[in-house]
Design an enzyme around this catalytic site. Structure first.
Site, PDB file in Angstrom:
ATOM      1  N   SER A 221       0.836  -1.196   0.000  1.00  0.00           N
ATOM      2  CA  SER A 221       0.000   0.000   0.000  1.00  0.00           C
ATOM      3  C   SER A 221       0.867   1.240   0.000  1.00  0.00           C
ATOM      4  O   SER A 221       2.049   1.195   0.373  1.00  0.00           O
ATOM      5  CB  SER A 221      -0.885   0.019   1.246  1.00  0.00           C
ATOM      6  OG  SER A 221      -0.112   0.336   2.401  1.00  0.00           O
ATOM      7  N   ASP A 222       0.283   2.354  -0.417  1.00  0.00           N
ATOM      8  CA  ASP A 222       0.902   3.630  -0.102  1.00  0.00           C
ATOM      9  C   ASP A 222       0.798   3.815   1.408  1.00  0.00           C
ATOM     10  O   ASP A 222       0.006   3.151   2.078  1.00  0.00           O
ATOM     11  CB  ASP A 222       0.215   4.778  -0.856  1.00  0.00           C
ATOM     12  CG  ASP A 222       1.132   5.968  -1.062  1.00  0.00           C
ATOM     13  OD1 ASP A 222       2.108   6.112  -0.296  1.00  0.00           O
ATOM     14  OD2 ASP A 222       0.885   6.769  -1.977  1.00  0.00           O
ATOM     15  N   TRP A 223       1.572   4.736   1.943  1.00  0.00           N
ATOM     16  CA  TRP A 223       1.661   4.869   3.401  1.00  0.00           C
ATOM     17  C   TRP A 223       0.331   5.356   3.978  1.00  0.00           C
ATOM     18  O   TRP A 223      -0.178   6.406   3.609  1.00  0.00           O
ATOM     19  CB  TRP A 223       2.803   5.807   3.748  1.00  0.00           C
ATOM     20  CG  TRP A 223       4.131   5.125   3.953  1.00  0.00           C
ATOM     21  CD1 TRP A 223       5.008   5.361   4.968  1.00  0.00           C
ATOM     22  CD2 TRP A 223       4.742   4.093   3.160  1.00  0.00           C
ATOM     23  NE1 TRP A 223       6.118   4.536   4.843  1.00  0.00           N
ATOM     24  CE2 TRP A 223       5.982   3.751   3.752  1.00  0.00           C
ATOM     25  CE3 TRP A 223       4.350   3.414   2.008  1.00  0.00           C
ATOM     26  CZ2 TRP A 223       6.832   2.776   3.234  1.00  0.00           C
ATOM     27  CZ3 TRP A 223       5.190   2.430   1.487  1.00  0.00           C
ATOM     28  CH2 TRP A 223       6.408   2.130   2.097  1.00  0.00           C
ATOM     29  N   ASN A 224      -0.236   4.548   4.870  1.00  0.00           N
ATOM     30  CA  ASN A 224      -1.565   4.777   5.441  1.00  0.00           C
ATOM     31  C   ASN A 224      -2.655   4.713   4.374  1.00  0.00           C
ATOM     32  O   ASN A 224      -3.686   5.381   4.474  1.00  0.00           O
ATOM     33  CB  ASN A 224      -1.640   6.124   6.187  1.00  0.00           C
ATOM     34  CG  ASN A 224      -0.623   6.217   7.306  1.00  0.00           C
ATOM     35  OD1 ASN A 224      -0.593   5.381   8.205  1.00  0.00           O
ATOM     36  ND2 ASN A 224       0.239   7.222   7.241  1.00  0.00           N
ATOM     37  N   GLY A 225      -2.425   3.885   3.354  1.00  0.00           N
ATOM     38  CA  GLY A 225      -3.359   3.793   2.238  1.00  0.00           C
ATOM     39  C   GLY A 225      -4.159   2.508   2.208  1.00  0.00           C
ATOM     40  O   GLY A 225      -4.603   2.096   1.130  1.00  0.00           O
TER      41      GLY A 225
END
Length: 846
Positions: A221-225
């Site tokens: 995932s993208d960060w916190n995604g």
């Protein structure tokens, strides 16, 4: 590593642990199972390493929009190889790059991170970059999959678009790069596509990416995604980043109990993580290694070459360039001249090992030719006050500042605006560290064994202004705090500080004050005191001790500064005016509100051009800007963000040591209203969390041509100090499977060695569906000595003829006649021919 054997031996809790990262930059380790933690790092134009605060310096390479404009596949590969060396020095196994999102609008905050508006150029340069990186054992992470084309509401916005536009424009660069380079990792985007978050979209991840394209790599995932548990795992998202987990962990256990997930689902995700880990082991990059910098003469030479090769010459009407070596009075003017604007902001920013500004690069040449250089800023363009890194040192003479931490307030009046700093004794701090600059994002680099998250912080240094006068000084912080200069309160952010955009939205506004009568070279004691307890209690999405950003600049009257710059230009033999944007204006986290150059830039450019019509205007930006003075300027250069060596690279082009050969990888419009996405972009045209991609497949030059709208500078355009002639176009017969070749000759009709980017476009006037007037399908960069002719050949296949048919849910190349154009830009067609395809074919996949 035997992956299946390892998978069998892991317990369910161990497997669940592997599904999320450990902290910001590592995967989880399972030491008892022999599984180490892989290290990841940003970003597209450098390898920052594992720290925002006090990180180990790294080389900054040219921005991706500049690299795309080089049209140089070999250069892209060499950049990838050099980045691999940087990654290995940082103990990094996985680089979070490249970004191949389509440049849908010039306003996109991260547009400078992407290569092009065209999917063929975008995917081809990305593949070369990835091949270079992975040839040395460092995993690429192609991102952000998919349609992550704006920063406004980026976690929730739905990019609503047709299947055809999705396939032909937005998925295509990923498809090309996966086919031609096999990136070992892929990052999903924050946004939704047609209503569903990509990180849980089974059709995009499993059906298209894995099954249709056969992609075998690991998905993170993208960060916190990540916004779901069972859905993201079922869709095929292997790794949630960063750690500690938010959507996995105990939630996975609950889903297993409820029957929403099965052990086989967990095994499928863990298997991909282990496969990437096996590659990391085979790379022989040590795990948990100390971080180091690379700075060698060879690397500096390459950075300089890369900077020069990404510069585009847009105008040279009076042959002002290359500059003569007999110019004795050289004026360097402009807000982007004195400070090296190496990159855009956000994930791309890093602490450079060194930098060369345009003023420094030009001054070095002037010294060699015996010329005198004078500088004038001309205009202020900062969104935030410039950092004071070059004007500070510790009290003992060491560079930078000292940052001290206390787990409890070190005095009763520590944070009081009225504190008497000269008489208050502070108890010994719990931990301290030096820092080189005035921008401190305290999310890492802190000794967690000694410093609590709730703490008091003092930043102290000696400030020596480089110019006398009244100074604007400004500070933004994450927390509550005050700025003192020689024991006097200058900025109060301890009393009801107003929330702002700093530190990814966690900090305050930049609060400014005027300090009167500062003397150049005089030493002033500067101190910032912060308590971060309220900040920490607000609930940061990641571990963070707060932040400090301090800036300042001598005040000057804007009109007077323009007059001074014009007077300098008038008395000079050569004038280089360096303007543009910087990481305050182009950055992850926000989009630009318009295409305008900031502040009084445009009046400055016009005034200098009136004073000296032979002025060389250099624009430095990652994406297009409006140029209302373009008709007044005979000589214009687009320099992008050039990395460490941008100043030397620019100087090499200005004096002809390097013949410019880049061509812009995105259309420069005359005005924002002409752009294909206007007005459906950012906060314009969005409704109920959706943004409509109304332009469909007509992105970039495709839109300008179908609307018969003239651009300021067309896609693929760029000048040279050489001139080139095209001839002898031949096209082979098209085979039943759609393959054919295009052959032609290029002659350098000048005496100057140069490189030409030749572009091949295909038109399909008989198509059953609307298609662009023409589409780029191939390109080649050729180096030619003066007077030399070379024959070049470009091989093409069915993809050059085909389009995506929504009804058939597949690609189709229809029988009929096609037009082949060989061009120097999307508008400058040099040769044409016609080919005929005998029978319609359809296909899916790669």
């Amino acid at each position: 590593m035997n992956i299946e054997e390892t998978l069998t031996k892991l317990s369910l809790p161990q497997k669940m642990k592997l599904l999320c990262g450990s902290g910001w930059w590592h995967t989880e380790a399972i030491p008892e199972a022999g599984i180490p933690a892989m290290r990841l790092s940003d970003g597209p134009n450098g390898v920052r390493g594992t720290q925002f605060f006090n990180g180990v310096p790294a080389s900054c390479f040219p921005s991706s929009s500049g690299l795309g404009s080089s049209f140089d596949v070999e250069l892209a590969r060499k950049v990838g190889e050099a980045l691999a060396d940087e990654a290995r020095a940082k103990g990094c196994h996985v680089l979070l790059a490249p970004t191949v999102n389509t440049q849908r609008s010039p306003l996109g905050g991260r547009g400078f991170e992407s290569f092009s508006e065209d999917p063929i150029l975008n995917g081809t340069i990305a593949a070369a970059y990835i091949n270079g990186l992975q040839s040395k054992g460092v995993s690429a992470t192609i991102k952000h999959y998919v349609a992550n084309d704006q920063e406004f509401q980026r976690f929730s916005i739905s990019s609503d678009l047709s299947e055809r536009a999705l396939r032909e424009i937005y998925l295509k660069p990923f498809q090309i790069a996966i086919r031609d380079s096999n990136p070992w990792a892929l990052m999903t985007a924050y946004n939704r596509v047609n209503g569903l978050h990509v990180s849980e979209d089974k059709r995009l991840i499993d059906d298209i990416l894995r099954k249709e394209w056969g992609y075998k790599g690991m998905l993170m995932s993208d960060w916190n995604g990540v916004y779901s548990t069972a859905e993201s795992i079922k869709a095929g998202l292997d790794l949630e980043m960063p750690g500690p987990t938010v959507m996995r962990g105990k939630a996975v256990e609950r889903c297993l109990i409820a029957g929403k997930l099965f052990s086989s689902d967990i095994d499928d995700r863990v298997r991909k993580i282990l496969e990437l880990l096996k590659r990391a082991e085979e790379s022989r990059i040590p795990f948990d290694a100390p971080e180091e910098s690379i700075d060698t003469p060879e690397l500096r030479k390459f950075l300089r070459t890369a900077a020069a090769d990404t510069i585009v010459l847009l105008k040279n009407d009076r042959d002002v360039l290359p500059l003569p070596s007999d110019a004795k009075k050289i004026a360097v003017i402009g807000p982007n001249a004195k400070v090296a604007m190496t990159s855009g902001g956000g994930s791309a920013r890093l602490l450079s090992t060194y930098t060369v500004s345009p003023l420094q690069g030009i001054t070095a040449v002037a010294k060699d030719i015996g010329a005198d250089v004078k500088y004038a800023v001309g205009a202020a363009v900062h969104r935030y006050l410039p950092m004071l890194d070059s004007c500070i040192q510790q009290k003992d003479g060491s560079p930078g500042a000292l940052v001290e931490f206390w787990n409890n307030d070190p005095s009763d009046d520590f944070l009081a605006p009225s504190a008497n700093l000269s008489s208050t004794e502070l108890k010994k701090c719990d931990w301290s560290t030096p820092t080189p600059g005035t921008d401190c994002f305290l999310m890492d680099g802190i000794d967690v064994t000694k410093v609590n998250l709730n703490c008091a912080i003092r930043y102290s240094t000696v400030f020596s202004p480089d110019e006398s006068g009244d100074w604007d000084v400004g500070m933004s912080i994450a927390g509550r705090g005050n700025l003192f200069l020689d024991n006097k309160l200058i900025v109060d952010l301890s009393t009801n500080p107003e929330q702002g955009e700093s530190f990814f939205g966690l900090g305050t506004i930049e609060k400014r004050a005027v300090v009167k009568g500062l003397k150049a070279g005089q030493r002033y004691n500067l101190e910032i005191r912060i308590n971060n307890s309220e900040f920490a209690s607000r609930g940061s999405p990641f571990i963070c001790w707060g932040g400090i950003r301090l800036g300042g600049v001598r005040q000057f009257d804007g009109d007077e500064a323009i007059k001074e710059a014009a007077a300098l230009a008038q008395e000079s033999d050569a004038v280089i005016l360096v303007v543009g944007l910087n990481h305050d204006w182009e950055s992850e986290g926000f989009d630009r509100p318009d295409m305008d150059l900031p502040g009084l830039t445009n009046p400055l450019v016009s005034a200098v051009l009136r004073a000296n019509p032979n002025t060389v205007v250099v624009n430095q930006s990652g994406t297009p800007v409006a140029m209302p003075w373009i008709d007044e300027a005979p000589t214009v250069i687009q320099a992008f963000y050039g990395g460490n060596e941008l100043g030397n690279g620019l100087a090499d082009v200005l004096w002809g040591k390097v013949n410019p050969s880049a061509k812009i990888s995105l259309t420069f419009p005359k005005r924002l209203e002409d752009t294909p996405s206007y007005p459906s972009f950012g906060d314009k045209g969005q409704e109920l969390g959706k943004i409509q991609y109304n332009e469909g497949i007509f992105v970039g030059y495709r839109s300008y041509e179908i609307r018969k709208l003239q651009a300021l500078f067309p896609f693929g355009f760029g000048l040279s100090y050489s001139t080139f002639e095209y001839s002898d176009l031949e096209t082979s017969a098209v085979s039943p499977d759609g393959t054919f070749s295009v052959t032609f000759s290029i002659k350098n009709t000048s005496k100057v060695v140069g490189r030409e980017v030749a572009q091949v476009y295909i038109s399909d006037p008989q198509s059953s569906l609307p298609r662009p007037v023409k589409e780029l399908k191939g390109f080649v960069k050729v180096e030619l000595q003066g007077g030399e002719t070379k024959s070049v050949k470009i091989d093409l296949n069915r993809e050059a003829l085909g389009f995506y048919n929504d009804r058939q849910m597949g690609w189709v190349a229809e029988k009929g006649k096609f037009e082949v154009s060989v061009a120097a830009s999307s508008e400058d067609i040099r040769l044409k021919n016609e080919i005929e395809f005998g029978s319609t074919i359809t296909w899916t996949g790669l």
